[in-house]
Motif scaffolding. Structure first.
Motif, PDB file in Angstrom:
ATOM      1  N   LEU A 115      -2.010 -11.591  -3.491  1.00  0.00           N
ATOM      2  CA  LEU A 115      -0.823 -10.739  -3.569  1.00  0.00           C
ATOM      3  C   LEU A 115       0.028 -11.096  -4.778  1.00  0.00           C
ATOM      4  O   LEU A 115       0.543 -10.217  -5.476  1.00  0.00           O
ATOM      5  CB  LEU A 115       0.008 -10.880  -2.293  1.00  0.00           C
ATOM      6  N   ALA A 116       0.187 -12.394  -5.024  1.00  0.00           N
ATOM      7  CA  ALA A 116       0.982 -12.826  -6.174  1.00  0.00           C
ATOM      8  C   ALA A 116       0.348 -12.355  -7.477  1.00  0.00           C
ATOM      9  O   ALA A 116       1.046 -12.031  -8.443  1.00  0.00           O
ATOM     10  CB  ALA A 116       1.122 -14.345  -6.170  1.00  0.00           C
ATOM     11  N   GLY A 117      -0.989 -12.304  -7.512  1.00  0.00           N
ATOM     12  CA  GLY A 117      -1.661 -11.807  -8.703  1.00  0.00           C
ATOM     13  C   GLY A 117      -1.397 -10.333  -8.932  1.00  0.00           C
ATOM     14  O   GLY A 117      -1.278  -9.880 -10.072  1.00  0.00           O
ATOM     15  N   ARG A 118      -1.288  -9.582  -7.840  1.00  0.00           N
ATOM     16  CA  ARG A 118      -1.004  -8.150  -7.963  1.00  0.00           C
ATOM     17  C   ARG A 118       0.463  -7.889  -8.276  1.00  0.00           C
ATOM     18  O   ARG A 118       0.796  -6.941  -8.983  1.00  0.00           O
ATOM     19  CB  ARG A 118      -1.356  -7.434  -6.652  1.00  0.00           C
ATOM     20  N   LEU A 122       6.710 -11.132  -6.630  1.00  0.00           N
ATOM     21  CA  LEU A 122       6.734 -11.249  -5.174  1.00  0.00           C
ATOM     22  C   LEU A 122       6.727 -12.720  -4.769  1.00  0.00           C
ATOM     23  O   LEU A 122       5.876 -13.489  -5.198  1.00  0.00           O
ATOM     24  CB  LEU A 122       5.518 -10.544  -4.569  1.00  0.00           C
ATOM     25  N   ASP A 123       7.688 -13.108  -3.949  1.00  0.00           N
ATOM     26  CA  ASP A 123       7.729 -14.455  -3.383  1.00  0.00           C
ATOM     27  C   ASP A 123       7.281 -14.377  -1.927  1.00  0.00           C
ATOM     28  O   ASP A 123       7.873 -13.646  -1.126  1.00  0.00           O
ATOM     29  CB  ASP A 123       9.145 -15.034  -3.445  1.00  0.00           C
ATOM     30  N   VAL A 124       6.233 -15.114  -1.578  1.00  0.00           N
ATOM     31  CA  VAL A 124       5.742 -15.146  -0.203  1.00  0.00           C
ATOM     32  C   VAL A 124       6.379 -16.336   0.514  1.00  0.00           C
ATOM     33  O   VAL A 124       6.247 -17.477   0.077  1.00  0.00           O
ATOM     34  CB  VAL A 124       4.210 -15.250  -0.155  1.00  0.00           C
ATOM     35  N   VAL A 125       7.082 -16.048   1.600  1.00  0.00           N
ATOM     36  CA  VAL A 125       7.792 -17.078   2.358  1.00  0.00           C
ATOM     37  C   VAL A 125       7.142 -17.194   3.734  1.00  0.00           C
ATOM     38  O   VAL A 125       7.103 -16.225   4.494  1.00  0.00           O
ATOM     39  CB  VAL A 125       9.287 -16.728   2.509  1.00  0.00           C
ATOM     40  N   SER A 126       6.602 -18.369   4.050  1.00  0.00           N
ATOM     41  CA  SER A 126       5.948 -18.593   5.337  1.00  0.00           C
ATOM     42  C   SER A 126       6.939 -19.174   6.341  1.00  0.00           C
ATOM     43  O   SER A 126       7.760 -20.023   5.988  1.00  0.00           O
ATOM     44  CB  SER A 126       4.764 -19.555   5.176  1.00  0.00           C
ATOM     45  N   ALA A 275       4.274  -1.124  12.787  1.00  0.00           N
ATOM     46  CA  ALA A 275       3.493   0.094  12.572  1.00  0.00           C
ATOM     47  C   ALA A 275       4.164   1.038  11.579  1.00  0.00           C
ATOM     48  O   ALA A 275       3.484   1.820  10.907  1.00  0.00           O
ATOM     49  CB  ALA A 275       3.268   0.808  13.902  1.00  0.00           C
ATOM     50  N   ASP A 276       5.494   0.967  11.451  1.00  0.00           N
ATOM     51  CA  ASP A 276       6.199   1.855  10.521  1.00  0.00           C
ATOM     52  C   ASP A 276       6.492   1.172   9.185  1.00  0.00           C
ATOM     53  O   ASP A 276       7.302   1.662   8.397  1.00  0.00           O
ATOM     54  CB  ASP A 276       7.506   2.355  11.144  1.00  0.00           C
ATOM     55  N   GLU A 277       5.822   0.063   8.912  1.00  0.00           N
ATOM     56  CA  GLU A 277       6.078  -0.692   7.682  1.00  0.00           C
ATOM     57  C   GLU A 277       5.672   0.116   6.448  1.00  0.00           C
ATOM     58  O   GLU A 277       4.607   0.742   6.420  1.00  0.00           O
ATOM     59  CB  GLU A 277       5.296  -2.011   7.712  1.00  0.00           C
ATOM     60  N   THR A 278       6.534   0.119   5.434  1.00  0.00           N
ATOM     61  CA  THR A 278       6.238   0.817   4.180  1.00  0.00           C
ATOM     62  C   THR A 278       6.217  -0.120   2.980  1.00  0.00           C
ATOM     63  O   THR A 278       5.931   0.322   1.869  1.00  0.00           O
ATOM     64  CB  THR A 278       7.279   1.927   3.923  1.00  0.00           C
ATOM     65  N   GLU A 279       6.533  -1.395   3.183  1.00  0.00           N
ATOM     66  CA  GLU A 279       6.525  -2.359   2.089  1.00  0.00           C
ATOM     67  C   GLU A 279       5.114  -2.450   1.496  1.00  0.00           C
ATOM     68  O   GLU A 279       4.150  -2.782   2.190  1.00  0.00           O
ATOM     69  CB  GLU A 279       6.980  -3.724   2.603  1.00  0.00           C
ATOM     70  N   PRO A 280       4.947  -2.154   0.196  1.00  0.00           N
ATOM     71  CA  PRO A 280       3.605  -2.137  -0.411  1.00  0.00           C
ATOM     72  C   PRO A 280       2.849  -3.451  -0.264  1.00  0.00           C
ATOM     73  O   PRO A 280       1.633  -3.450  -0.070  1.00  0.00           O
ATOM     74  CB  PRO A 280       3.892  -1.820  -1.883  1.00  0.00           C
ATOM     75  N   SER A 281       3.547  -4.578  -0.357  1.00  0.00           N
ATOM     76  CA  SER A 281       2.852  -5.859  -0.265  1.00  0.00           C
ATOM     77  C   SER A 281       2.267  -6.080   1.126  1.00  0.00           C
ATOM     78  O   SER A 281       1.201  -6.686   1.271  1.00  0.00           O
ATOM     79  CB  SER A 281       3.800  -7.003  -0.631  1.00  0.00           C
ATOM     80  N   VAL A 282       2.938  -5.577   2.165  1.00  0.00           N
ATOM     81  CA  VAL A 282       2.393  -5.689   3.522  1.00  0.00           C
ATOM     82  C   VAL A 282       1.140  -4.830   3.656  1.00  0.00           C
ATOM     83  O   VAL A 282       0.122  -5.259   4.210  1.00  0.00           O
ATOM     84  CB  VAL A 282       3.438  -5.266   4.572  1.00  0.00           C
ATOM     85  N   LEU A 283       1.200  -3.617   3.128  1.00  0.00           N
ATOM     86  CA  LEU A 283       0.041  -2.729   3.199  1.00  0.00           C
ATOM     87  C   LEU A 283      -1.125  -3.307   2.400  1.00  0.00           C
ATOM     88  O   LEU A 283      -2.289  -3.153   2.793  1.00  0.00           O
ATOM     89  CB  LEU A 283       0.427  -1.344   2.680  1.00  0.00           C
TER      90      LEU A 283
END
Length: 305
Positions: A115-118, A122-126, A275-283
């Protein structure tokens, strides 16, 4: 050659004289003359000739002016694009991660790296959360996605994707327990020992699925709670307080891993999101999930929540 020299040539042409250009540029006239002289030596040609009303470009100067304006335009475009990008705030993708999911961390690492490469901004927080905590956080939009085991029953707004099947008929026993050396073993043989299992509130569907599966195989276990971590569960078994489920692999020190003759208990490693998520990184995460699971997921050592 400097951008300031290019601006000087453009200013002289537009203002018609060295003196007027110096005023526009905020320079002394000798400084303007010096810049022009340096440029003329560098290009090997005169750029201006004197005229009755000031100065005018030579043929070489006309050619140089066209290129100078083009370079200055490219410079302004580069600055504008860079500043526009700099104004875009970095986005954060919040992912829940079950505490006992550590053997599967490679999947999350691979997925977030991809995802970070794309999306470089984007910061991924776990977030280390139990499965039930993840479902509540998804409902409240505090996280974007989560990873754990089983299905989030009672949360209709959460979509799921199975990443890998998890099956086990392996149990962990104290290595000195008589059943650790038995020639054959079934779940029914464990009736006299408590089952060390995570609390139901951590993952109610998985908790109930495990108990129902054991009952189907002839065992209605008594429970020893308090398994809030993998190490805590292993320590309880090592101390003789019961047995626990595990997957195939080497037994931790002081424990024996035995396979029972019964059919395995099964669940699935699952990715959760709204189910209604629109965030591109989630998709994107959903799209790459099964492929990366097949290529990088090791099986965990124990039943997790």
């Amino acid at each position: 050659m400097k951008l300031s020299q290019l601006r000087t040539i453009v200013a002289i042409h537009e203002e018609g004289s060295f003196a007027a250009a110096a005023r526009v540029l905020g320079l002394a006239q000798p400084a303007v003359s010096k810049q022009v002289a340096h440029l003329e030596r560098e290009v090997g040609a005169s750029l201006f000739v004197r005229a009755p009303d000031g100065v005018r470009l030579t043929e070489a100067g006309e050619t140089f002016l066209v290129e100078a304006r083009h370079i200055l335009e490219l410079n302004e475009r580069a600055l504008a694009s860079t500043r526009a990008v700099a104004r875009i705030e970095r986005r954060a993708l919040h992912i829940g991660f079950a505490e006992l999911l550590k053997p599967h961390e490679q999947w999350l690492a691979d997925a977030t790296t991809a995802l970070a490469g794309r999306e470089p901004r984007l910061d991924v927080v776990s977030h280390r959360l139990s499965s039930a905590e993840q479902w509540r956080a998804l409902d409240a939009r505090r996280i974007h996605a989560g990873v754990g085991y089983g299905e989030p029953d009672g949360h209709p707004r959460i979509a799921t994707q199975h990443l890998a099947e998890v099956a086990t008929r392996t149990v962990l026993l104290p290595d000195a327990h008589p059943l650790a050396g038995a020639s054959r073993l079934s779940f029914r043989d464990l009736a006299g020992l408590p089952l060390v299992l995570f609390p139901r509130e951590v993952n109610p569907p998985l908790h109930d699925r495990i108990l129902a599966g054991l009952r189907e195989r002839g065992l209605a276990p008594t429970l020893r709670g308090g398994m809030h971590s993998q190490l805590a569960g292993e320590a309880a078994v090592r101390a003789g307080h019961g047995w626990m489920l595990a997957l195939e692999g080497d037994a931790p020190p002081g424990l024996a891993a035995r396979q029972v003759d019964d059919a395995p208990l099964t669940t699935a490693l699952t990715l959760w999101w709204r189910a209604d998520e629109t965030e591109p990184s989630v998709l994107s995460l959903v799209e790459m999930g099964p492929h990366r699971a097949r290529s990088s997921l090791p099986l965990p050592r124990s039943t997790v929540h």
